[in-house]
Design an enzyme around this catalytic site. Sequence first.
Site, PDB file in Angstrom:
ATOM      1  CB  CYS A  97      -0.625   0.017   0.940  1.00 12.70           C
ATOM      2  SG  CYS A  97      -2.320  -1.358   0.910  1.00 12.70           S
ATOM      3  NE  ARG A 129       4.917   0.971   0.060  1.00 19.32           N
ATOM      4  CZ  ARG A 129       5.753   1.233   0.952  1.00 19.32           C
ATOM      5  NH1 ARG A 129       6.915   1.663   0.864  1.00 19.32           N
ATOM      6  NH2 ARG A 129       5.503   0.895   2.152  1.00 19.32           N
ATOM      7  CD1 TRP A 179       0.206  -6.373  -2.988  1.00 17.38           C
ATOM      8  CD2 TRP A 179      -1.055  -6.935  -0.841  1.00 17.38           C
ATOM      9  NE1 TRP A 179       0.096  -7.840  -2.644  1.00 17.38           N
ATOM     10  CE2 TRP A 179       0.001  -7.944  -1.587  1.00 17.38           C
ATOM     11  CE3 TRP A 179      -0.898  -7.194   0.279  1.00 17.38           C
ATOM     12  CZ2 TRP A 179      -0.282  -9.028  -0.856  1.00 17.38           C
ATOM     13  CZ3 TRP A 179      -0.824  -7.856   1.175  1.00 17.38           C
ATOM     14  CH2 TRP A 179      -0.098  -9.469   0.396  1.00 17.38           C
ATOM     15  CG  ASN A 184       0.939   0.492   4.416  1.00 17.28           C
ATOM     16  OD1 ASN A 184       0.026  -0.810   4.574  1.00 17.28           O
ATOM     17  ND2 ASN A 184       1.808   0.335   4.143  1.00 17.28           N
ATOM     18  N   GLY A 185      -2.389  -1.260   6.408  1.00 17.76           N
ATOM     19  CA  GLY A 185      -1.697  -2.346   7.464  1.00 17.76           C
ATOM     20  C   GLY A 185      -3.316  -3.447   8.210  1.00 17.76           C
ATOM     21  CD  GLU A 190      16.893 -13.865  -6.002  1.00 20.07           C
ATOM     22  OE1 GLU A 190      16.282 -14.499  -5.104  1.00 20.07           O
ATOM     23  OE2 GLU A 190      16.131 -12.949  -6.534  1.00 20.07           O
ATOM     24  CE  LYS A 222      15.254 -11.572  -8.781  1.00 22.86           C
ATOM     25  NZ  LYS A 222      14.291 -11.823  -7.497  1.00 22.86           N
ATOM     26  CD  GLU A 237      10.127 -12.300  -6.826  1.00 26.23           C
ATOM     27  OE1 GLU A 237       9.442 -11.890  -4.981  1.00 26.23           O
ATOM     28  OE2 GLU A 237      11.079 -12.087  -6.941  1.00 26.23           O
ATOM     29  CG  HIS A 294      16.944 -37.851  -2.616  1.00 31.18           C
ATOM     30  ND1 HIS A 294      17.257 -39.129  -3.210  1.00 31.18           N
ATOM     31  CD2 HIS A 294      18.402 -37.314  -2.578  1.00 31.18           C
ATOM     32  CE1 HIS A 294      18.718 -39.540  -2.654  1.00 31.18           C
ATOM     33  NE2 HIS A 294      18.832 -38.134  -2.763  1.00 31.18           N
ATOM     34  CE  LYS A 302      12.258  -3.179  -4.369  1.00 29.58           C
ATOM     35  NZ  LYS A 302      12.752  -4.375  -5.071  1.00 29.58           N
TER      36      LYS A 302
HETATM   37  C1  G6P Z   1       8.589  -9.101  -1.062  1.00 25.45           C
HETATM   38  C2  G6P Z   1       9.282  -8.900  -2.179  1.00 25.45           C
HETATM   39  C3  G6P Z   1      10.256  -9.594  -2.578  1.00 25.45           C
HETATM   40  C4  G6P Z   1      11.999  -9.422  -1.216  1.00 25.45           C
HETATM   41  C5  G6P Z   1      10.911  -9.035   0.287  1.00 25.45           C
HETATM   42  C6  G6P Z   1      12.096  -8.722   0.681  1.00 25.45           C
HETATM   43  O1  G6P Z   1       8.055 -10.225  -0.801  1.00 25.45           O
HETATM   44  O2  G6P Z   1       8.279  -9.251  -3.441  1.00 25.45           O
HETATM   45  O3  G6P Z   1      11.061  -9.092  -3.882  1.00 25.45           O
HETATM   46  O4  G6P Z   1      12.752 -10.209  -1.256  1.00 25.45           O
HETATM   47  O5  G6P Z   1       9.789  -9.020  -0.053  1.00 25.45           O
HETATM   48  O6  G6P Z   1      12.003  -7.674   1.232  1.00 25.45           O
HETATM   49  P1  G6P Z   1      13.040  -7.068   2.112  1.00 25.45           P
HETATM   50  O7  G6P Z   1      12.611  -5.566   1.090  1.00 25.45           O
HETATM   51  O8  G6P Z   1      13.099  -7.255   3.241  1.00 25.45           O
HETATM   52  O9  G6P Z   1      14.373  -6.898   1.329  1.00 25.45           O
END
Ligand code: G6P
Length: 617
Positions: free
Chosen positions: A2, A27, A74, A100-101, A490, A494, A497, A513, A612
């Site tokens: 948000c 956000r 969000w 937000n929250g 990772e 990615k 995501e 396994h 984000k």
């Molecule tokens: C969200 C984002 C990820 C990020 C994670 C941790 O899930 O989509 O891309 O890695 O938060 O974010 P931070 O700001 O704590 O690194």
Amino acid sequence: MCGIVGYVGKQKATPLILEGLKRLEYRGYDSAGVVVLQGGKFDVAKKIGRVANLEKEVAQHHLSGTYGMGHTRWATHGGVTDANAHPHVSSDGAIALIHNGVIENYAKIKKFLLTKGYSFKSETDTEVLCNLIAYHYAKEPLATNGDSRFVESVRRTLRHAEGTYGIVVMALDAPGELVTARKGSPLILGLGDGESLVASDVSAIVSRTQSVVYLKDGEIAHLTPKNFSITTLGSDAVEPVIDTVTWSIADSEMGEHAHFMEKEIFEQPIALENAMRGRFSEDGSTAQFGGLNISAGEFRTIERFMFCACGTALHACMVTEHLIESFARIPVECDYASEFRYRNAPLIPNTLFFVMSQSGETIDTLAAMREAKRKGFKVLAVNNVVGSTIAREADGGIYQHVGPEVGVASTKAFTSQLLIGAMLALYIGRMRDLSFGSGVRYVTALKGAPDLVRKTLLQAPHIREIAKRIAKYHDMLFLGRLSLFPIALEGALKMKEISSLHAEGYPAAEMKHGPIALISDQCPSVFLVPSGEIVNKIISSMQEIKSRKGPIIAIVSEGVELPAGLADETILIPECHEAVLPIVASIPVQLLSYYVAVERKCDVDKPRNLAKSVTVE
Ligand code: G6P
């Protein structure tokens, strides 16, 4: 999670708010809304979808007021509908709110408000909070400490609210005033020339002013165009600390790139240079950090490290674990912050905690940090956003210094976390048994990392061609070993995501396994193949895939000879030091997921359902 922006001043508020919302869209982007106070009434426009939709909606209204606020959502409580979008206005029309929250006891409050005649148009906890402020506003007398009735009614409401919030409130009969408060969600006040702003993120206000105040949990601020004051929930006055933001608006713009993610991938050589600047000792054999707030003597007593983080940052912690254990020979444990905060882990004395968080606002990481502190441990933070909640609450830490990262999928922040993790391993190793000569070789290797990343980025056109061929698949595996296992995780993250392509990351040998059951000519595997002793073991795993007709994309260190015909596609990476290898190997996996997403016409910078910075549990 948000985005919030509020404005009081002389300019028309709506264009400024919309500009801020666009910068905050990463956000949350389910819906967006704006309210201005004009002609003695709240004028609200809100719309599901992106800020661009809201812009069209705003064009239908004549929002000419100079006080207002906006929100990108969000969704937490209630589906993605126009009615659930913020701002909300109380049923008596007196109060408008963005939030937000999550207000956890909203159901109980709603029940109470229904008995008092308040009504609701949405399913949100925010509308409940909004009506509770209206209830107190209508009922409460002036506060005794000189605060306005407006501030006091917000304060009284928040004393009843359980959960988390970053809120901005407007009152119909208080034009030119905003009241804002936080608990668990970031808010920053911007102090301009005859105007005041508030936002959930500096990027929304930095085009207007670089003078900011970071609001703390439990604080309430009252803003007018020329003044501001801060008090606590307990009515105490707060002496504000005014900070200056050091980056400019150009840092958060896309330039010639198609997406922020592309820009941030290609920015990595410079980002790494910035993250290491001034952080090597004069004798060139170790790293040095200014803000750890822990002496070398104290460091020497540490018997165990514990790292907590979420998402991509956790993968950076896992690489750091590998490097600290290899080079400093001290046990390290990594945990999901969201698990650590509840699992009441037994902790041995002389454990030093680290959290890693790009944003410094991820609620689970923050909660894990608070839990460790509550148990009496020191917690250091690796963090990119100066002034973030985690940065302020940590006992010390290391800033990443890579500038704002806007793409939802973390790239430059990730590789700078890998770099800082590698520097930490060196720093701790040199306090123990790592020799001067090994330290010098390590430092030389780290200093060379930006150039190796530059060289690897030259593979982008080749990787784009490979991406075209794999974009048609529905499932993929990413496989790696040792320090490249977290890079496999990772890579898979990615791909999920931003490309909405199902991918799993696994230790290469563990693949047999279970995941091997998925292998067919319809499920490609990306193998990370460094040079060194492990290479023959990885080749065996590749053979197991090949004999089951699984397509193979090999990311291979130069100098490694793969059996002819084993890999269907090969991406070469430069041969490098163990501490640099995870950084360099990250580049092809980032580019691969980026180009697959482009090929699949995905919204790269705003992937479905993600945000984000996740500031709710
Ligand atoms: C969200 C984002 C990820 C990020 C994670 C941790 O899930 O989509 O891309 O890695 O938060 O974010 P931070 O700001 O704590 O690194």
